[in-house]
Design a protein around this motif. Structure first.
Motif, PDB file in Angstrom:
ATOM      1  N   LEU A   8      -7.022  30.343 -15.457  1.00 19.58           N
ATOM      2  CA  LEU A   8      -5.647  29.939 -15.122  1.00 19.58           C
ATOM      3  C   LEU A   8      -4.695  30.573 -16.129  1.00 19.58           C
ATOM      4  N   GLY A   9      -3.789  31.424 -15.647  1.00 18.25           N
ATOM      5  CA  GLY A   9      -2.856  32.140 -16.511  1.00 18.25           C
ATOM      6  C   GLY A   9      -3.309  33.575 -16.688  1.00 18.25           C
ATOM      7  N   GLY A  10      -2.404  34.506 -16.386  1.00 16.78           N
ATOM      8  CA  GLY A  10      -2.720  35.934 -16.534  1.00 16.78           C
ATOM      9  C   GLY A  10      -1.822  36.570 -17.578  1.00 16.78           C
ATOM     10  N   GLY A  13      -3.961  35.735 -23.103  1.00 16.11           N
ATOM     11  CA  GLY A  13      -5.308  35.165 -23.182  1.00 16.11           C
ATOM     12  C   GLY A  13      -6.092  35.314 -21.889  1.00 16.11           C
ATOM     13  N   GLY A  14      -5.445  35.044 -20.760  1.00 14.95           N
ATOM     14  CA  GLY A  14      -6.142  35.119 -19.475  1.00 14.95           C
ATOM     15  C   GLY A  14      -6.583  36.543 -19.162  1.00 14.95           C
ATOM     16  N   THR A  15      -5.715  37.500 -19.445  1.00 22.92           N
ATOM     17  CA  THR A  15      -6.025  38.896 -19.126  1.00 22.92           C
ATOM     18  C   THR A  15      -7.163  39.413 -19.994  1.00 22.92           C
ATOM     19  N   GLN A  42       1.529  32.626 -11.713  1.00 22.89           N
ATOM     20  CA  GLN A  42       2.637  32.364 -10.796  1.00 22.89           C
ATOM     21  C   GLN A  42       3.447  33.613 -10.455  1.00 22.89           C
ATOM     22  N   ASP A  43       3.378  34.644 -11.317  1.00 22.01           N
ATOM     23  CA  ASP A  43       4.174  35.848 -11.024  1.00 22.01           C
ATOM     24  C   ASP A  43       3.393  37.098 -11.407  1.00 22.01           C
ATOM     25  N   ASP A  44       3.985  38.245 -11.124  1.00 25.26           N
ATOM     26  CA  ASP A  44       3.282  39.510 -11.373  1.00 25.26           C
ATOM     27  C   ASP A  44       3.989  40.343 -12.454  1.00 25.26           C
ATOM     28  N   THR A 111      -2.789  29.019 -19.833  1.00 24.36           N
ATOM     29  CA  THR A 111      -1.456  28.951 -19.228  1.00 24.36           C
ATOM     30  C   THR A 111      -0.344  28.836 -20.269  1.00 24.36           C
ATOM     31  N   GLY A 112      -0.662  29.039 -21.547  1.00 23.89           N
ATOM     32  CA  GLY A 112       0.367  29.183 -22.562  1.00 23.89           C
ATOM     33  C   GLY A 112       1.220  27.947 -22.769  1.00 23.89           C
ATOM     34  N   ALA A 113       2.423  28.196 -23.303  1.00 22.96           N
ATOM     35  CA  ALA A 113       3.386  27.122 -23.573  1.00 22.96           C
ATOM     36  C   ALA A 113       4.654  27.400 -22.781  1.00 22.96           C
ATOM     37  N   VAL A 169       6.987  32.844 -36.966  1.00 20.90           N
ATOM     38  CA  VAL A 169       7.791  33.718 -37.833  1.00 20.90           C
ATOM     39  C   VAL A 169       8.915  34.426 -37.066  1.00 20.90           C
ATOM     40  N   ALA A 170       8.896  34.382 -35.728  1.00 22.60           N
ATOM     41  CA  ALA A 170       9.877  35.159 -34.951  1.00 22.60           C
ATOM     42  C   ALA A 170      11.343  34.771 -35.251  1.00 22.60           C
ATOM     43  N   PRO A 171      11.677  33.471 -35.416  1.00 20.24           N
ATOM     44  CA  PRO A 171      13.079  33.148 -35.736  1.00 20.24           C
ATOM     45  C   PRO A 171      13.517  33.699 -37.098  1.00 20.24           C
ATOM     46  N   GLY A 264       3.058  22.195 -23.219  1.00 23.37           N
ATOM     47  CA  GLY A 264       2.077  22.878 -22.371  1.00 23.37           C
ATOM     48  C   GLY A 264       2.600  22.940 -20.937  1.00 23.37           C
ATOM     49  N   ALA A 265       1.891  23.668 -20.076  1.00 22.32           N
ATOM     50  CA  ALA A 265       2.317  23.829 -18.681  1.00 22.32           C
ATOM     51  C   ALA A 265       2.327  22.481 -17.953  1.00 22.32           C
ATOM     52  N   GLU A 266       3.266  22.351 -17.017  1.00 20.62           N
ATOM     53  CA  GLU A 266       3.447  21.052 -16.335  1.00 20.62           C
ATOM     54  C   GLU A 266       2.207  20.612 -15.552  1.00 20.62           C
ATOM     55  N   PHE A 267       1.474  21.575 -14.965  1.00 15.91           N
ATOM     56  CA  PHE A 267       0.314  21.178 -14.146  1.00 15.91           C
ATOM     57  C   PHE A 267      -0.732  20.453 -14.993  1.00 15.91           C
ATOM     58  N   VAL A 268      -0.728  20.725 -16.315  1.00 17.90           N
ATOM     59  CA  VAL A 268      -1.701  20.065 -17.199  1.00 17.90           C
ATOM     60  C   VAL A 268      -1.453  18.549 -17.158  1.00 17.90           C
ATOM     61  N   ALA A 298     -10.555  26.698 -23.236  1.00 12.78           N
ATOM     62  CA  ALA A 298      -9.117  27.002 -23.318  1.00 12.78           C
ATOM     63  C   ALA A 298      -8.859  27.897 -24.513  1.00 12.78           C
ATOM     64  N   LEU A 299      -7.787  28.695 -24.406  1.00 14.76           N
ATOM     65  CA  LEU A 299      -7.392  29.524 -25.549  1.00 14.76           C
ATOM     66  C   LEU A 299      -5.887  29.762 -25.533  1.00 14.76           C
ATOM     67  N   GLY A 300      -5.401  30.276 -26.648  1.00 19.18           N
ATOM     68  CA  GLY A 300      -3.994  30.661 -26.736  1.00 19.18           C
ATOM     69  C   GLY A 300      -3.066  29.475 -26.928  1.00 19.18           C
TER      70      GLY A 300
HETATM   71  C1  LIG Z   1       9.893  35.976 -29.077  1.00 15.63           C
HETATM   72  C2  LIG Z   1       8.424  35.982 -29.255  1.00 15.63           C
HETATM   73  C3  LIG Z   1       7.851  36.833 -30.196  1.00 15.63           C
HETATM   74  C4  LIG Z   1       6.474  36.818 -30.392  1.00 15.63           C
HETATM   75  N1  LIG Z   1       5.955  37.672 -31.345  1.00 15.63           N
HETATM   76  C5  LIG Z   1       4.628  37.665 -31.579  1.00 15.63           C
HETATM   77  C6  LIG Z   1       4.070  38.548 -32.557  1.00 15.63           C
HETATM   78  O1  LIG Z   1       4.771  39.350 -33.177  1.00 15.63           O
HETATM   79  N2  LIG Z   1       2.742  38.469 -32.771  1.00 15.63           N
HETATM   80  C7  LIG Z   1       1.935  37.607 -32.090  1.00 15.63           C
HETATM   81  O2  LIG Z   1       0.717  37.589 -32.332  1.00 15.63           O
HETATM   82  N3  LIG Z   1       2.439  36.769 -31.138  1.00 15.63           N
HETATM   83  C8  LIG Z   1       3.759  36.784 -30.870  1.00 15.63           C
HETATM   84  N4  LIG Z   1       4.278  35.948 -29.910  1.00 15.63           N
HETATM   85  C9  LIG Z   1       3.411  34.940 -29.276  1.00 15.63           C
HETATM   86  C10 LIG Z   1       2.535  35.500 -28.172  1.00 15.63           C
HETATM   87  O3  LIG Z   1       3.294  36.215 -27.240  1.00 15.63           O
HETATM   88  C11 LIG Z   1       1.827  34.317 -27.483  1.00 15.63           C
HETATM   89  O4  LIG Z   1       1.219  33.526 -28.473  1.00 15.63           O
HETATM   90  C12 LIG Z   1       0.757  34.800 -26.518  1.00 15.63           C
HETATM   91  O5  LIG Z   1       1.344  35.529 -25.477  1.00 15.63           O
HETATM   92  C13 LIG Z   1      -0.038  33.602 -25.978  1.00 15.63           C
HETATM   93  O6  LIG Z   1      -0.867  33.984 -24.925  1.00 15.63           O
HETATM   94  P1  LIG Z   1      -1.279  32.940 -23.784  1.00 15.63           P
HETATM   95  O7  LIG Z   1      -2.217  33.659 -22.902  1.00 15.63           O
HETATM   96  O8  LIG Z   1      -1.707  31.683 -24.409  1.00 15.63           O
HETATM   97  O9  LIG Z   1       0.076  32.617 -23.025  1.00 15.63           O
HETATM   98  P2  LIG Z   1       0.995  33.591 -22.168  1.00 15.63           P
HETATM   99  O10 LIG Z   1       0.764  35.017 -22.549  1.00 15.63           O
HETATM  100  O11 LIG Z   1       2.374  33.057 -22.292  1.00 15.63           O
HETATM  101  O12 LIG Z   1       0.460  33.422 -20.678  1.00 15.63           O
HETATM  102  C14 LIG Z   1       0.529  32.205 -19.980  1.00 15.63           C
HETATM  103  C15 LIG Z   1       0.551  32.523 -18.499  1.00 15.63           C
HETATM  104  O13 LIG Z   1       0.338  31.342 -17.729  1.00 15.63           O
HETATM  105  C16 LIG Z   1       1.129  31.402 -16.560  1.00 15.63           C
HETATM  106  N5  LIG Z   1       1.345  30.032 -16.051  1.00 15.63           N
HETATM  107  C17 LIG Z   1       1.766  28.949 -16.745  1.00 15.63           C
HETATM  108  N6  LIG Z   1       1.844  27.865 -15.940  1.00 15.63           N
HETATM  109  C18 LIG Z   1       1.462  28.285 -14.709  1.00 15.63           C
HETATM  110  C19 LIG Z   1       1.338  27.635 -13.443  1.00 15.63           C
HETATM  111  N7  LIG Z   1       1.596  26.333 -13.277  1.00 15.63           N
HETATM  112  N8  LIG Z   1       0.930  28.365 -12.390  1.00 15.63           N
HETATM  113  C20 LIG Z   1       0.634  29.684 -12.526  1.00 15.63           C
HETATM  114  N9  LIG Z   1       0.721  30.342 -13.686  1.00 15.63           N
HETATM  115  C21 LIG Z   1       1.139  29.652 -14.771  1.00 15.63           C
HETATM  116  C22 LIG Z   1       2.410  32.076 -17.036  1.00 15.63           C
HETATM  117  O14 LIG Z   1       3.100  32.672 -15.960  1.00 15.63           O
HETATM  118  C23 LIG Z   1       1.885  33.095 -18.038  1.00 15.63           C
HETATM  119  O15 LIG Z   1       1.684  34.358 -17.469  1.00 15.63           O
HETATM  120  C24 LIG Z   1       5.655  35.958 -29.640  1.00 15.63           C
HETATM  121  C25 LIG Z   1       6.221  35.132 -28.671  1.00 15.63           C
HETATM  122  C26 LIG Z   1       7.588  35.152 -28.470  1.00 15.63           C
HETATM  123  C27 LIG Z   1       8.191  34.240 -27.415  1.00 15.63           C
END
Ligand SMILES: Cc1cc2nc3c(=O)[nH]c(=O)nc-3n(C[C@H](O)[C@H](O)[C@H](O)COP(=O)(O)OP(=O)(O)OC[C@H]3O[C@@H](n4cnc5c(N)ncnc54)[C@H](O)[C@@H]3O)c2cc1C
Length: 434
Positions: A8-10, A13-15, A42-44, A111-113, A169-171, A264-268, A298-300
């Motif tokens: 769940l989530g592309g 982490g998912g990819t 949810q999107d491409d 599915t990230g944050a 650290v991004a801010p 976390g994602a709403e579906f959780v 789970a990851l990410g």
């Molecule tokens: C401004 C900014 C700067 C950053 N800079 C860095 C950096 O320099 N170094 C670093 O290591 N990290 C950085 N990060 C953090 C990094 O991008 C994330 O930690 C990482 O992408 C997490 O991966 P993830 O797979 O957990 O989540 P994501 O890559 O966010 O993927 C989650 C996916 O789940 C999908 N999803 C969620 N809910 C649903 C649903 N209900 N139905 C279908 N799909 C759903 C979303 O569409 C999304 O594609 C930064 C983030 C931001 C916002």
């Protein structure tokens, strides 16, 4: 019978999980039965999120940081583009918004944050995307670029509403780049930059926090600590506004850049037994198996593990998680070696950056990464800046594709680090910058 792994989530982490699993099963076979891998998102549009930092300053464009999601997955992996409605843990089934269901043998939550804008009073009210912005999504970062371009001076406030946030650290990097940007435009003396954070220092890890606080001071950026934003108020004349803290303190601004609360994602929340109060998924911090059920991993950013919500963490977690899915399918004991390894470049402006490397136990130390000869740690350098820029290529071509990055493994390297002697041992006392 075919074993089905549903991811769940592309995003990051998912990819990388899907491609790593595919690579493994293609080379080694599945042992007994064929394996089918399905990724749902949810999107491409796969956004390279670290690139969002550069968009407001005109240093990155939409076209450079967004690629089609399905193209990042090996063609043998099925990509389903639809909103996830819920997970039915009892039936080992994922239900999509349109009613379609996928039964699974193993489930991966990636599915990230999400940005919880509504949790802060007034944040998206009057003045939103006019005086108050975020760079944490593409629309916000793009709108902010236009506003910064027009900004001729005044109070710029960068605010983190609450932890945890993605890339803590991004801010700070945004503040450093703003200092560079206004200097380049010749108006730095007309801009007062303030960083308002809920933490008691510039960062959570003591040594890095001290180094970053002194950089803020050097660049004449005001630091406001322990500031818990209760409301964002824009003046009736629309010219500026103020952040109002829960303790009554006020931080006035002409332009505010706010990192909203995350959850976390709403579906959780709709999936009985899966998440916590903030919809993050309680997960074993060493094996990445969830507390919900043995066949759910789970990851990410989606997890509650006490590591940074960062792409580097997601990548290192992915290596252990994939190994554990393979072991789970083979009925073997899980690998419990994920150590919380995180690695972050911190852009400091004027073509330089810092690098920090740490894990659950050890806070960022000085020295070099990944070994005695390498990029300097906790020290501004041009090499680190080039490393940060090069990382985008590594992200699309190696990390997402599930390739190992030579010399960089999941475990935090100790070689090259100035490790403390036992009596001056530096251990993390305040938890990870989650
Ligand atoms: C401004 C900014 C700067 C950053 N800079 C860095 C950096 O320099 N170094 C670093 O290591 N990290 C950085 N990060 C953090 C990094 O991008 C994330 O930690 C990482 O992408 C997490 O991966 P993830 O797979 O957990 O989540 P994501 O890559 O966010 O993927 C989650 C996916 O789940 C999908 N999803 C969620 N809910 C649903 C649903 N209900 N139905 C279908 N799909 C759903 C979303 O569409 C999304 O594609 C930064 C983030 C931001 C916002």
């Amino acid at each position: 019978m075919t074993k089905r792994i549903v991811i769940l989530g592309g995003g990051t982490g998912g990819t990388l999980t899907a491609n790593r699993l595919h690579r493994h099963f293609r080379h080694h076979g599945s042992g007994h039965q064929p394996v089918e891998i399905i990724v749902v998102d949810q999107d491409d549009h796969h956004v390279y999120q670290p690139g969002l930092l550069f968009v407001p300053f005109g240093l990155a464009k939409h076209s450079e940081i967004v690629r089609p999601r399905h193209e990042q997955l090996h063609r043998d992996i099925e990509f389903v583009q639809e909103l996830i409605d819920r997970v039915d843990l009892e039936r080992d089934t994922v239900v999509l918004e349109g009613g379609r269901e996928f039964a699974y043998d193993v489930l991966v939550i990636a599915t990230g944050a999400i940005l919880a804008f509504d949790e802060t009073e007034g944040l998206t009210g009057p003045g939103w995307n006019e005086k108050v912005f975020t760079f944490y999504d593409l629309a916000g970062a793009t709108a902010l670029a236009a506003a910064l371009d027009k900004f001729e001076g005044g109070k710029l406030v960068v605010n983190v509403v609450d932890m945890p946030i993605k890339c803590p650290v991004a801010p700070l990097e945004f503040c450093f780049l703003a200092d560079w940007y206004f200097t380049e435009r010749g108006i730095r003396d007309r801009v007062a930059i303030t960083y308002a954070t809920p933490l008691d220092g510039a960062f959570t890890k003591p040594v890095a926090s001290a180094a970053l606080a002194s950089l803020l001071e050097e660049k004449q950026i005001n630091l406001v600590t322990e500031f818990n934003t209760g409301a964002v108020e824009v003046n009736v004349d629309g010219l500026g506004g103020k952040l109002v803290g829960y303790d009554g303190r006020e931080v006035p601004f002409d332009l505010a850049v706010v990192v909203p609360m995350h959850s976390g994602a709403e579906f959780v929340g709709r999936s009985k037994g899966l998440g916590d109060d903030l919809n993050f998924v309680p997960t074993n911090k060493s094996t990445l198996q969830t507390n919900a059920k043995p066949n759910v991993f789970a990851l990410g950013d989606a997890t509650n593990v006490p590591a940074s919500k960062a792409g580097s963490v997601t990548h290192f977690e992915g290596e252990v998680l994939v190994e554990n899915i393979i072991r789970f399918l083979d009925h073997k004991e899980l690998d419990s070696t994920y150590d919380g390894h995180a690695n972050c470049f911190i852009e400091t402006g004027f073509g330089k950056a810092l690098l920090i490397d740490f894990n659950y136990e050890t806070e960022p130390l000085t020295g070099h990464f990944p070994a005695g000869v390498g990029m300097p740690l906790l020290k501004e350098s041009r090499m680190n800046h080039l490393g940060k820029l090069m990382f985008q290529w590594v992200y699309w071509h190696a990390l997402l594709q599930g390739r190992d990055i030579p010399g960089i493994g999941a475990d935090m390297p100790t070689r090259g680090k100035d490790l403390p002697t036992p009596d001056t041992s530096i251990r993390t006392t305040q938890g990870a910058p989650s």
